[in-house]
Motif scaffolding. Structure first.
Motif, PDB file in Angstrom:
ATOM      1  N   GLY A  39       0.908  -1.015   0.410  1.00  0.00           N
ATOM      2  CA  GLY A  39      -0.134   0.414   0.124  1.00  0.00           C
ATOM      3  C   GLY A  39       0.755   1.032   0.440  1.00  0.00           C
ATOM      4  N   PRO A  40       0.149   2.270  -0.093  1.00  0.00           N
ATOM      5  CA  PRO A  40       0.926   3.556  -0.158  1.00  0.00           C
ATOM      6  C   PRO A  40       1.432   3.816   1.379  1.00  0.00           C
ATOM      7  CG  PRO A  40      -1.088   4.271  -0.420  1.00  0.00           C
ATOM      8  CD  PRO A  40      -0.784   2.565   0.243  1.00  0.00           C
ATOM      9  N   SER A  41       2.677   5.231   0.825  1.00  0.00           N
ATOM     10  CA  SER A  41       3.171   5.311   2.962  1.00  0.00           C
ATOM     11  C   SER A  41       1.964   6.002   3.716  1.00  0.00           C
ATOM     12  CB  SER A  41       4.297   6.691   2.245  1.00  0.00           C
ATOM     13  OG  SER A  41       5.373   5.883   1.420  1.00  0.00           O
ATOM     14  N   GLY A  42       2.473   5.477   4.367  1.00  0.00           N
ATOM     15  CA  GLY A  42       1.199   6.307   5.793  1.00  0.00           C
ATOM     16  C   GLY A  42      -0.594   5.221   6.115  1.00  0.00           C
ATOM     17  N   CYS A  43       0.002   4.636   4.904  1.00  0.00           N
ATOM     18  CA  CYS A  43      -1.533   3.223   4.506  1.00  0.00           C
ATOM     19  C   CYS A  43      -1.852   2.735   6.202  1.00  0.00           C
ATOM     20  CB  CYS A  43      -1.751   2.497   3.576  1.00  0.00           C
ATOM     21  SG  CYS A  43      -0.497   1.091   3.004  1.00  0.00           S
ATOM     22  N   GLU A 162       9.626  -3.257   5.027  1.00  0.00           N
ATOM     23  CA  GLU A 162      10.595  -2.973   3.705  1.00  0.00           C
ATOM     24  C   GLU A 162      11.679  -3.239   3.602  1.00  0.00           C
ATOM     25  OE1 GLU A 162       9.114   0.514   1.143  1.00  0.00           O
ATOM     26  OE2 GLU A 162       7.201   0.665   2.963  1.00  0.00           O
ATOM     27  N   PRO A 163      12.195  -4.392   4.165  1.00  0.00           N
ATOM     28  CA  PRO A 163      13.793  -4.805   3.553  1.00  0.00           C
ATOM     29  C   PRO A 163      14.518  -3.915   2.544  1.00  0.00           C
ATOM     30  CG  PRO A 163      12.736  -6.714   2.927  1.00  0.00           C
ATOM     31  CD  PRO A 163      11.822  -5.939   3.889  1.00  0.00           C
ATOM     32  N   TYR A 192       5.731  -9.867   4.501  1.00  0.00           N
ATOM     33  CA  TYR A 192       6.340  -8.844   4.499  1.00  0.00           C
ATOM     34  C   TYR A 192       5.662  -7.412   3.899  1.00  0.00           C
ATOM     35  CZ  TYR A 192      10.186  -7.579   0.607  1.00  0.00           C
ATOM     36  OH  TYR A 192      11.612  -7.311  -0.035  1.00  0.00           O
ATOM     37  N   VAL A 193       6.300  -6.860   4.797  1.00  0.00           N
ATOM     38  CA  VAL A 193       5.904  -4.954   3.999  1.00  0.00           C
ATOM     39  C   VAL A 193       6.635  -4.701   3.071  1.00  0.00           C
ATOM     40  CG1 VAL A 193       5.305  -2.755   4.755  1.00  0.00           C
ATOM     41  CG2 VAL A 193       4.646  -4.552   6.523  1.00  0.00           C
ATOM     42  N   THR A 194       5.431  -3.966   2.003  1.00  0.00           N
ATOM     43  CA  THR A 194       5.946  -3.414   0.534  1.00  0.00           C
ATOM     44  C   THR A 194       5.177  -1.933   0.459  1.00  0.00           C
ATOM     45  OG1 THR A 194       7.240  -3.296  -1.122  1.00  0.00           O
ATOM     46  CG2 THR A 194       5.364  -5.306  -0.991  1.00  0.00           C
ATOM     47  N   LEU A 201       3.619  -8.380  -5.888  1.00  0.00           N
ATOM     48  CA  LEU A 201       3.400  -9.725  -6.823  1.00  0.00           C
ATOM     49  C   LEU A 201       4.802 -10.708  -7.544  1.00  0.00           C
ATOM     50  CD1 LEU A 201       1.241  -6.908  -9.181  1.00  0.00           C
ATOM     51  CD2 LEU A 201       0.438  -8.341  -7.739  1.00  0.00           C
ATOM     52  N   ALA A 202       5.669 -10.495  -7.572  1.00  0.00           N
ATOM     53  CA  ALA A 202       6.575 -11.545  -7.363  1.00  0.00           C
ATOM     54  C   ALA A 202       7.145 -12.869  -6.734  1.00  0.00           C
ATOM     55  CB  ALA A 202       8.154 -10.725  -8.127  1.00  0.00           C
ATOM     56  N   ILE A 203       6.228 -12.129  -5.717  1.00  0.00           N
ATOM     57  CA  ILE A 203       7.240 -12.821  -4.343  1.00  0.00           C
ATOM     58  C   ILE A 203       6.140 -14.108  -3.384  1.00  0.00           C
ATOM     59  CG2 ILE A 203       9.648 -11.811  -4.356  1.00  0.00           C
ATOM     60  CD1 ILE A 203       9.013 -10.968  -1.939  1.00  0.00           C
ATOM     61  N   SER A 204       4.996 -12.683  -3.545  1.00  0.00           N
ATOM     62  CA  SER A 204       4.104 -13.278  -2.801  1.00  0.00           C
ATOM     63  C   SER A 204       2.886 -14.908  -2.940  1.00  0.00           C
ATOM     64  CB  SER A 204       2.946 -12.120  -2.458  1.00  0.00           C
ATOM     65  OG  SER A 204       3.668 -11.251  -2.057  1.00  0.00           O
TER      66      SER A 204
END
Length: 361
Positions: A39-43, A162-163, A192-194, A201-204
């Protein structure tokens, strides 16, 4: 590794200074699943992660990691956390940083601390860097050491905030697959947060799209991309063309698309822009059509829906052109794999099965 454990959140709300950060969030994360919050920053996605870890206490609701952990402090929740800024101790070597995670908990399966550290350094492909200080390591290498440190005690759940956000794009792509491979090898439940949609989409295994402290949709990456449940998801995850319109027929299903006025940009419904759709929500009077750029065919005269449009601008993306077309006041984005940049008047073809219907809320 500890017992494989899932995570559950039931009606969780978190409020900071009377401002809701999470509102009535319910999620069920399966054992051994790679689950991503995007999600966007601050969500609210980082607040949600910190609530699972125990760093934030919910104002309402329940968090369970196998069992209810409402009264369990962070250090006793058996979770490993990897932060965005690595948080390595500069006065310790890479090996000592990994071993730090074992100061208050014995290694799993009865192995010695030295052996556990060596195994994890090998697992993250840093076996020959154990004696090096963090300042001698690249950003990607430091993040590998941070991951190994989080895994050292054999946590039930791995939390990653967000690693990879501080790394360059090419390195992010490589490391996200390293993380995914390690997660699969260990079968550890991972949250995982991003903010990077492509990364999610690639890793989940599954993705939760968060906005305004609420969960908009939970689905597989394919489900999120191909069948967005809300307008926000359709707009946030990848490119999408959104067209608002009025239902004019249910048998067969047809929608009359709003036309944009060149004078004041207000939407007006006209009678010659009906688009057939595969289905319609029961009783819906107005809907939004979502069409991915790759689902629109340039020069698609053979498709059941054809639109006459004008090319406004093109962007060369290497493998394709990103074409912005004007159609009745709407800018439609098209992905064209032509050998030359399209220009002038073009025909756009759409197959109704590629149209997703978003019901007005």
């Amino acid at each position: 590794m500890g017992a494989v454990t899932g995570v559950r959140l039931e009606n969780v709300s978190v409020v900071f200074d009377d401002v809701p950060a999470l509102e009535d969030v319910s999620l069920s994360i399966d054992e051994g699943e790679f689950f991503t919050l995007v999600g966007p920053s601050g969500c609210g996605k980082t607040t949600l992660l910190r609530t699972i870890a125990g760093f934030e206490r919910p104002n309402a609701g329940r968090v369970a990691i196998g069992e209810d952990v409402a009264d369990v402090p962070p250090e006793d929740r058996n979770v490993g956390v990897v932060f965005q800024d690595y948080a390595l101790f500069p006065h310790m070597s890479a090996r000592e940083n990994v071993a730090y995670g074992l100061r208050y908990r014995d290694p799993p399966e009865g192995v010695s601390p030295d052996r556990r550290v060596s195994e994890l350094l090998d697992l993250v492909d840093m076996g020959d860097a154990g004696d090096r200080d963090p300042e001698e390591l690249s950003g990607g290498q430091q993040q590998r050491i941070a991951l190994a440190r989080a895994l050292a005690p054999g946590p039930d759940v791995l939390l990653l905030d967000e690693p990879l956000s501080a790394l360059d794009a090419r390195l992010r792509e490589r490391l996200r697959m390293v993380i995914r491979e390690i997660q699969r090898e260990l079968s550890i439940t991972t949250v995982y947060v991003t903010h990077d949609q492509a990364e999610a989409l690639a890793i989940s295994d599954r993705v939760a799209v968060i906005e305004g402290g609420m969960v908009e949709q939970v689905a597989t990456p394919e489900g999120i991309y191909r069948h967005p449940a809300t307008r926000f998801v359709a707009e946030f995850v990848g490119d999408n063309n959104l067209l608002d319109g009025r239902v004019v027929s249910t048998d067969p299903p047809r929608v009359d698309v709003d036309r944009r006025s060149d004078v004041n940009s207000e939407a007006t419904t006209v009678g010659d822009t009906e688009i057939p759709v595969p289905r319609l929500p029961t009783g819906a009077e107005r809907v939004t059509l979502a069409i991915r750029p790759e689902a629109i065919t340039l020069g698609g005269d053979d498709e059941s829906v054809t639109l006459s449009a004008t090319v406004e601008t093109t962007e060369f993306m290497g493998e394709a052109y990103r074409v912005h077309c004007d159609w009745q006041g709407h800018t439609l984005l098209v992905r064209a794999t032509t050998s030359e940049a399209p220009s002038g008047r073009v025909t756009l073809g759409i197959d109704p099965v590629d149209v997703t219907i978003l019901e007005e809320r």
